[in-house]
Design a protein around this motif. Structure first.
Motif, PDB file in Angstrom:
ATOM      1  N   ILE A 199       0.930  -1.047  -0.058  1.00 49.28           N
ATOM      2  CA  ILE A 199       0.102  -0.189  -0.096  1.00 49.28           C
ATOM      3  C   ILE A 199       0.875   1.291   0.099  1.00 49.28           C
ATOM      4  O   ILE A 199       0.703   2.354  -0.806  1.00 49.28           O
ATOM      5  CB  ILE A 199      -0.878  -0.198   1.364  1.00 49.28           C
ATOM      6  CG1 ILE A 199      -1.806  -1.260   1.027  1.00 49.28           C
ATOM      7  CG2 ILE A 199      -1.570   1.241   1.293  1.00 49.28           C
ATOM      8  CD1 ILE A 199      -2.953  -1.339   2.465  1.00 49.28           C
ATOM      9  N   LEU A 200       1.997   1.213   0.924  1.00 46.65           N
ATOM     10  CA  LEU A 200       2.713   2.379   0.964  1.00 46.65           C
ATOM     11  C   LEU A 200       3.651   2.690  -0.456  1.00 46.65           C
ATOM     12  O   LEU A 200       3.841   3.813  -0.863  1.00 46.65           O
ATOM     13  CB  LEU A 200       3.883   2.187   1.965  1.00 46.65           C
ATOM     14  CG  LEU A 200       3.425   2.247   3.235  1.00 46.65           C
ATOM     15  CD1 LEU A 200       4.417   1.991   4.642  1.00 46.65           C
ATOM     16  CD2 LEU A 200       2.542   3.789   3.500  1.00 46.65           C
ATOM     17  N   GLY A 201       3.782   1.448  -0.946  1.00 46.82           N
ATOM     18  CA  GLY A 201       4.476   1.362  -2.505  1.00 46.82           C
ATOM     19  C   GLY A 201       3.502   2.193  -3.541  1.00 46.82           C
ATOM     20  O   GLY A 201       3.909   2.061  -4.870  1.00 46.82           O
ATOM     21  N   GLY A 202       2.417   2.601  -3.208  1.00 40.12           N
ATOM     22  CA  GLY A 202       1.296   2.784  -4.257  1.00 40.12           C
ATOM     23  C   GLY A 202       0.676   2.016  -5.116  1.00 40.12           C
ATOM     24  O   GLY A 202       0.237   2.338  -6.117  1.00 40.12           O
ATOM     25  N   GLN A 203       0.659   0.628  -4.658  1.00 42.22           N
ATOM     26  CA  GLN A 203      -0.012  -0.395  -5.593  1.00 42.22           C
ATOM     27  C   GLN A 203      -1.479  -0.473  -5.183  1.00 42.22           C
ATOM     28  O   GLN A 203      -1.976  -0.008  -4.136  1.00 42.22           O
ATOM     29  CB  GLN A 203       0.512  -1.849  -5.145  1.00 42.22           C
ATOM     30  CG  GLN A 203       1.815  -1.931  -5.541  1.00 42.22           C
ATOM     31  CD  GLN A 203       2.717  -3.229  -5.410  1.00 42.22           C
ATOM     32  OE1 GLN A 203       1.671  -4.270  -5.399  1.00 42.22           O
ATOM     33  NE2 GLN A 203       3.865  -3.401  -5.179  1.00 42.22           N
ATOM     34  N   GLN A 204      -2.303  -1.049  -6.212  1.00 39.93           N
ATOM     35  CA  GLN A 204      -3.640  -0.883  -6.022  1.00 39.93           C
ATOM     36  C   GLN A 204      -4.117  -1.696  -4.892  1.00 39.93           C
ATOM     37  O   GLN A 204      -3.376  -2.641  -3.949  1.00 39.93           O
ATOM     38  CB  GLN A 204      -4.377  -1.745  -7.153  1.00 39.93           C
ATOM     39  CG  GLN A 204      -4.303  -1.143  -8.366  1.00 39.93           C
ATOM     40  CD  GLN A 204      -5.020  -1.765  -9.556  1.00 39.93           C
ATOM     41  OE1 GLN A 204      -5.479  -2.765  -9.522  1.00 39.93           O
ATOM     42  NE2 GLN A 204      -5.135  -1.075 -10.819  1.00 39.93           N
ATOM     43  N   LEU A 205      -5.164  -1.302  -4.085  1.00 34.32           N
ATOM     44  CA  LEU A 205      -5.440  -1.750  -2.821  1.00 34.32           C
ATOM     45  C   LEU A 205      -5.894  -3.196  -2.735  1.00 34.32           C
ATOM     46  O   LEU A 205      -5.563  -3.978  -1.902  1.00 34.32           O
ATOM     47  CB  LEU A 205      -6.881  -1.084  -2.145  1.00 34.32           C
ATOM     48  CG  LEU A 205      -7.331  -1.419  -0.871  1.00 34.32           C
ATOM     49  CD1 LEU A 205      -6.173  -1.161   0.322  1.00 34.32           C
ATOM     50  CD2 LEU A 205      -8.530  -0.610  -0.487  1.00 34.32           C
ATOM     51  N   VAL A 206      -6.821  -3.679  -3.833  1.00 37.52           N
ATOM     52  CA  VAL A 206      -7.145  -5.042  -3.842  1.00 37.52           C
ATOM     53  C   VAL A 206      -6.046  -6.079  -4.005  1.00 37.52           C
ATOM     54  O   VAL A 206      -5.699  -7.092  -3.488  1.00 37.52           O
ATOM     55  CB  VAL A 206      -8.261  -5.263  -5.115  1.00 37.52           C
ATOM     56  CG1 VAL A 206      -8.547  -6.482  -5.063  1.00 37.52           C
ATOM     57  CG2 VAL A 206      -9.595  -4.462  -4.701  1.00 37.52           C
ATOM     58  N   GLY A 207      -5.016  -5.672  -4.984  1.00 41.40           N
ATOM     59  CA  GLY A 207      -3.827  -6.429  -5.179  1.00 41.40           C
ATOM     60  C   GLY A 207      -2.950  -6.435  -4.026  1.00 41.40           C
ATOM     61  O   GLY A 207      -2.440  -7.585  -3.936  1.00 41.40           O
ATOM     62  N   SER A 208      -2.805  -5.347  -3.532  1.00 41.13           N
ATOM     63  CA  SER A 208      -1.980  -5.212  -2.335  1.00 41.13           C
ATOM     64  C   SER A 208      -2.609  -6.292  -1.181  1.00 41.13           C
ATOM     65  O   SER A 208      -1.801  -6.721  -0.311  1.00 41.13           O
ATOM     66  CB  SER A 208      -1.959  -3.979  -1.798  1.00 41.13           C
ATOM     67  OG  SER A 208      -1.389  -2.917  -2.533  1.00 41.13           O
ATOM     68  N   ILE A 209      -3.696  -6.432  -1.191  1.00 42.32           N
ATOM     69  CA  ILE A 209      -4.208  -7.288  -0.029  1.00 42.32           C
ATOM     70  C   ILE A 209      -4.322  -8.793  -0.531  1.00 42.32           C
ATOM     71  O   ILE A 209      -3.960  -9.649   0.237  1.00 42.32           O
ATOM     72  CB  ILE A 209      -5.841  -6.707   0.283  1.00 42.32           C
ATOM     73  CG1 ILE A 209      -5.738  -5.164   0.958  1.00 42.32           C
ATOM     74  CG2 ILE A 209      -6.118  -7.801   1.094  1.00 42.32           C
ATOM     75  CD1 ILE A 209      -7.050  -4.776   1.437  1.00 42.32           C
ATOM     76  N   LEU A 210      -4.655  -8.903  -1.573  1.00 41.35           N
ATOM     77  CA  LEU A 210      -5.062 -10.240  -2.102  1.00 41.35           C
ATOM     78  C   LEU A 210      -3.721 -11.154  -2.595  1.00 41.35           C
ATOM     79  O   LEU A 210      -3.618 -12.235  -2.158  1.00 41.35           O
ATOM     80  CB  LEU A 210      -5.858 -10.422  -3.363  1.00 41.35           C
ATOM     81  CG  LEU A 210      -7.313  -9.928  -3.127  1.00 41.35           C
ATOM     82  CD1 LEU A 210      -8.085 -10.063  -4.593  1.00 41.35           C
ATOM     83  CD2 LEU A 210      -8.057 -10.793  -2.169  1.00 41.35           C
ATOM     84  N   GLY A 211      -2.538 -10.477  -2.930  1.00 39.14           N
ATOM     85  CA  GLY A 211      -1.551 -10.931  -3.341  1.00 39.14           C
ATOM     86  C   GLY A 211      -0.566 -11.701  -2.180  1.00 39.14           C
ATOM     87  O   GLY A 211      -0.338 -12.868  -2.354  1.00 39.14           O
ATOM     88  N   PRO A 212      -0.200 -10.819  -1.059  1.00 39.48           N
ATOM     89  CA  PRO A 212       0.286 -11.430   0.071  1.00 39.48           C
ATOM     90  C   PRO A 212      -0.613 -12.268   0.665  1.00 39.48           C
ATOM     91  O   PRO A 212      -0.193 -13.240   1.415  1.00 39.48           O
ATOM     92  CB  PRO A 212       0.638 -10.256   0.868  1.00 39.48           C
ATOM     93  CG  PRO A 212       0.600  -9.056   0.060  1.00 39.48           C
ATOM     94  CD  PRO A 212      -0.438  -9.282  -1.239  1.00 39.48           C
ATOM     95  N   THR A 213      -1.886 -12.148   0.713  1.00 40.15           N
ATOM     96  CA  THR A 213      -2.770 -13.134   1.437  1.00 40.15           C
ATOM     97  C   THR A 213      -2.638 -14.576   0.670  1.00 40.15           C
ATOM     98  O   THR A 213      -2.426 -15.566   1.437  1.00 40.15           O
ATOM     99  CB  THR A 213      -4.291 -12.593   1.547  1.00 40.15           C
ATOM    100  OG1 THR A 213      -4.229 -11.538   2.196  1.00 40.15           O
ATOM    101  CG2 THR A 213      -5.158 -13.670   2.310  1.00 40.15           C
ATOM    102  N   PHE A 214      -2.850 -14.746  -0.502  1.00 40.23           N
ATOM    103  CA  PHE A 214      -2.774 -15.624  -1.170  1.00 40.23           C
ATOM    104  C   PHE A 214      -1.323 -16.474  -1.055  1.00 40.23           C
ATOM    105  O   PHE A 214      -1.296 -17.762  -0.949  1.00 40.23           O
ATOM    106  CB  PHE A 214      -3.225 -15.698  -2.577  1.00 40.23           C
ATOM    107  CG  PHE A 214      -4.673 -15.536  -2.894  1.00 40.23           C
ATOM    108  CD1 PHE A 214      -5.572 -16.636  -2.453  1.00 40.23           C
ATOM    109  CD2 PHE A 214      -5.151 -14.518  -3.466  1.00 40.23           C
ATOM    110  CE1 PHE A 214      -6.885 -16.669  -2.746  1.00 40.23           C
ATOM    111  CE2 PHE A 214      -6.594 -14.013  -3.504  1.00 40.23           C
ATOM    112  CZ  PHE A 214      -7.404 -15.462  -3.214  1.00 40.23           C
TER     113      PHE A 214
END
Length: 456
Positions: A141-156
């Protein structure tokens, strides 16, 4: 003990994890330097990224050298604060600092998650993966990535790491369980082989005891009886006036000489039996004669051993046929032992041996008109189960079926070994054994052995 396949797989995964972590750290630091150079020159952030990357690799290398990650058992307690917990915490801190300087460091989270699961175990490892996931989401999120991708990527990524490590450790446990089962089977097979060897030794000892009892011991008993009779005749020879006119001296001397001659013949026959016994061949009487002929020889020797006071007859009935060697040997040995008992114990005047061919079976009957005995009085079990040879040797060499000793003129109680040996021979061939006797009414012994119609 881990199977080789599992050890090789674990080593391959660990090497792949090491290479992946170093490559991703290099990628993160390189991307930050490339970004700084494209902006006009290296800045503090670029140098900080390099310092964090080197520090992260140094901490990782020190931990790998001190903590045996690959050989850690999946069932062993894991996740202690020192040194594994402190090592993982230092890695997470170093990675988080690098993540603040370059968002590309986000990818380092995935090898860290695998390492955390394996080093800390399924409980503390999941907590560490969750903390790493939260840091990765914050960094994205701090790096400016999309919110959905920022959450789903690390979670998966965290879920995949947890599932893969748990699945792999399950496979390892199953493999170790199979290896333990194989080890148990190998030990069981070794124990079974040892038990079979012990059983074979016990069986061979029992066979040796029976053979000695039915051949050598009976022969020695006959020799002892003949020499005792010769000794009694010599007592008449050395008596005062033994050779006076009409005195029994000359007759006693001839009788003693005859007894000694018969003893020599019995000793020669015993020697032949001993030689064939050592070579494990068929009985000497069966080498050059049929079973009926061999029984007649045994009957003649028995009558001689009795000193002429016993008449032994042999009869055969039915259609004679060649018998298997084990059957002929068993019948001959049983007849030998039975007739020896007649001489030693029965005090009989007549004994009859009958061999009956019944088509699919053969029967042997030995009947005498002696004093008889109560079978219930025979000491049972003294040689029933034969665990070793020494016990039988005491029975065979000492008092074989209760034959009298050299200084004992009265029959001793029956030891029962001869009867036990007969029953054992019959049982080995799947036959039946019966014995009928009572005091003052003689003894009748009957053996019935089945035959294979196709076997000669």
């Amino acid at each position: 003990m881990k199977p080789r396949a599992v050890i090789s797989a674990a080593l391959g995964l660990q090497v792949a994890l090491d290479v992946l972590l170093v490559a991703l750290v290099g990628l993160a630091v390189g991307s930050r330097w490339a970004e700084a150079l494209s902006a006009g020159g290296l800045d503090a952030g670029a140098w900080g990224a390099l310092a964090c990357g080197l520090a992260l690799l140094a901490v990782y290398g020190v931990g790998r050298s001190r903590i045996n990650v690959r050989d850690t058992a999946v069932d062993a307690p894991r996740g202690a604060w020192w040194p594994t917990g402190a090592w993982v915490a230092a890695l997470i801190v170093g990675w988080a600092l690098l993540l603040l300087l370059t968002p590309v460091a986000l990818w380092i989270a995935f090898p860290l998650m695998f390492l955390e699961m394996h080093v800390l175990g399924p409980r503390r490892g999941i907590l560490a993966v969750a903390a790493t996931t939260v840091c990765a989401i914050g960094g994205a999120i701090l790096g400016g990535q999309q919110l959905v991708g920022s959450i789903l990527g690390p979670t998966f990524g965290g879920l995949v790491a947890i599932a893969v490590v748990l699945g792999f450790e399950t496979i390892v446990r199953e493999s170790q369980g199979r290896q333990e089962l194989i080890d148990d089977l190998v030990r069981t097979r070794a124990d079974l082989a040892a038990s079979e060897r012990e059983a074979a030794v016990a069986t061979e000892r029992e066979r040796l005891a029976r053979e000695i009892h039915d051949t050598l011991a009976q022969g020695f008993s006959s020799i002892e009886l003949l020499l005792r009779a010769a000794d009694a005749s010599l007592e008449e020879v050395v008596a005062p006036g033994a050779f006076a006119p009409g005195a029994p001296g000359p007759t006693a001397a001839r009788a003693a000489r005859g007894y000694v001659t018969q003893s020599r013949l019995a000793a020669q026959q015993n020697l032949a039996e001993a030689r064939r016994f050592v070579r494990d061949l068929a009985p000497a009487d069966l080498e050059s004669a049929t079973l009926v002929g061999a029984l007649e020889r045994v009957a003649d020797r028995t009558a001689l051993a009795a000193g002429g006071g016993l008449t032994v007859t042999v009869e055969a009935s039915g259609q004679a046929r060649p018998l298997p060697v084990p059957v002929e040997t068993a019948l001959l040995r049983i007849a030998q032992s039975a007739l020896a008992n007649v001489v030693q114990h029965a005090g009989a005047s007549r004994a009859a041996v009958t061999l009956s061919f019944l088509g699919d079976a053969v029967a042997l009957d030995v009947v005498d008109d002696g004093r008889g005995f109560d079978p219930r009085q025979v000491v049972a079990g003294r040689a029933g189960a034969v665990p070793g040879l020494s016990r039988e040797m005491r029975s065979v060499v000492g008092q074989t079926d209760g034959e009298p000793g050299a200084a004992d003129e009265t029959p001793a109680p029956r030891s029962g070994f001869g009867l036990t040996a007969m029953r054992s021979r019959v049982a080995e061939l799947g036959g039946t054994f019966s014995l009928e006797s009572s005091p003052g009414e003689g003894t009748a012994l009957a053996v019935h052995l089945p035959l294979d119609p196709q076997e000669d």
